[in-house]
Design a protein around this motif. Structure first.
Motif, short mmCIF file in Angstrom:
data_model
loop_
_atom_site.label_atom_id
_atom_site.label_comp_id
_atom_site.label_asym_id
_atom_site.label_seq_id
_atom_site.Cartn_x
_atom_site.Cartn_y
_atom_site.Cartn_z
N UNK A 290 -6.32 -16.71 -7.52
CA UNK A 290 -5.24 -16.03 -6.82
C UNK A 290 -5.71 -15.02 -5.78
N UNK A 291 -7.01 -14.66 -5.81
CA UNK A 291 -7.50 -13.58 -4.96
C UNK A 291 -8.98 -13.76 -4.67
N UNK A 292 -9.39 -13.25 -3.49
CA UNK A 292 -10.82 -13.24 -3.17
C UNK A 292 -11.43 -11.86 -3.39
N UNK A 293 -10.68 -10.97 -4.06
CA UNK A 293 -11.21 -9.64 -4.31
C UNK A 293 -12.35 -9.74 -5.33
N UNK B 26 0.83 -1.21 0.00
CA UNK B 26 0.00 0.00 0.00
C UNK B 26 0.86 1.25 0.00
N UNK B 27 1.87 1.26 0.86
CA UNK B 27 2.74 2.43 0.96
C UNK B 27 3.46 2.69 -0.36
N UNK C 231 -4.13 -2.31 -3.32
CA UNK C 231 -3.08 -3.30 -3.05
C UNK C 231 -3.61 -4.71 -3.20
N UNK C 232 -4.84 -4.94 -2.77
CA UNK C 232 -5.44 -6.27 -2.94
C UNK C 232 -5.60 -6.62 -4.41
N UNK C 233 -5.99 -5.63 -5.20
CA UNK C 233 -6.13 -5.85 -6.64
C UNK C 233 -4.77 -6.17 -7.27
#
Length: 303
Positions: free
Chosen positions: A224-227, A19-20, A286-288
């Motif tokens: 790869x992601x739960x987004x 994120x940073x 960041x999750x994306x």
């Protein structure tokens, strides 16, 4: 129990760092450099230099494809991680680094460039089976968009002339706006009955000829992601569907998918002076980006 807790803390720290870093890139491009286009060539060059320096820092050799655009020297920037067993097969992710006139372009499209930089960081030590290319495109915005000398048009034409076997092109176009507010997401009239009214997802969009690639990419992202994400394979005439660099690759017969927070269908600061870094949601972004890196990891493996 202790090991699991430590692992969770490490994961949390990694996400916080991502994120940073994403915010740092967006602030550099949108706040420090600001509006970047052929009317402000020094800013356009500064953005290119920042991308080049970031990738070089990770150990990549950065290649430039330069050309004249309205009297201004312009460059597409490219890095490549060569594949091992299927090196001729290419997966390409790209984002444009220029802005529309009068806007600092935080979401459009410093967010996509920030993702491109951080994906390069995450992949700096991998050895893929297929080749992975990352490209920062110049001159996506007006007056070059659609019929002008877009950077992606120059690039895609050269790729076709070389007979590059690009299996999938991903266009990273605005990745920073998310909302849980009811009614925060809009659509063309005929689509609103089929999609959520909250802008809390990332969109994957293709033309009809790229629907197989869209399905393949969505499956890789889901693995790869739960987004949350939504997909759309549509005629390019629908407003917004062709409005980024994927268009250049469609025109050359390549399969291409746009990854987007849906731009003006969600983001109230689209193409405005108010498109500033503080308007973006870096936690969700960041999750994306993590999901995109995971999906690319799947796609560059031989299947």
């Amino acid at each position: 129990m202790g090991a699991a807790l430590l692992g969770n803390r490490r994961e949390s720290k990694m996400k916080s760092l991502l994120e940073q870093r994403l915010q740092l890139h967006v602030e550099k491009l949108a706040s420090e450099i600001g509006e970047r286009n052929v009317w402000r060539p020094k800013a356009l060059y500064a953005a290119a230099d920042y991308i080049r320096a970031s990738w070089s820092q990770f150990g990549y050799e950065v290649h430039a494809q330069g050309y004249d655009a309205g009297g201004v020297w312009s460059e597409n920037l490219e890095i490549e991680i060569g594949g091992s067993t299927r090196a001729n097969e290419i997966v390409l992710a790209g984002a444009h680094y220029d802005t529309v006139k009068g806007s600092p372009g935080a979401d459009d499209n410093a967010s996509g460039v920030a993702a491109l930089i951080e994906i390069a960081r995450l992949f700096s030590d991998i050895k893929p089976e297929r080749t992975l290319r990352l490209v920062a495109f110049v001159n996506e915005e007006s007056p070059f968009f659609y019929f002008g000398e877009m950077g992606s048009k120059i690039y895609a034409h050269a790729a076709r002339e070389r007979d590059d076997d690009i299996r999938l092109m991903l266009s990273l176009e605005m990745l920073g706006c998310y909302s849980e507010e009811p009614g925060s997401q809009s659509y063309p009239p005929f689509m609103r009955w089929f999609y959520p009214d909250r802008g809390n997802f990332i969109g994957f969009v293709s033309n009809l000829k790229s629907r197989h690639a869209l399905k393949q990419f969505a499956a890789a992202f889901a693995a790869s992601s739960d987004f949350p994400f939504e997909t759309l394979a549509s005629p390019a005439i629908v407003p917004g569907v062709s409005w980024s660099d994927q268009l250049s690759f469609w025109r050359q017969g390549y399969q291409a998918v746009m990854v987007t927070d849906t731009a003006f269908y969600r983001y109230p600061h689209y193409h405005r002076a108010s498109d500033a870094p503080w308007e973006l949601n870096y936690t969700e972004m960041a999750r994306v980006v993590e999901g995109l890196a995971g999906a690319l990891t799947v796609l560059i493996k031989a299947q």
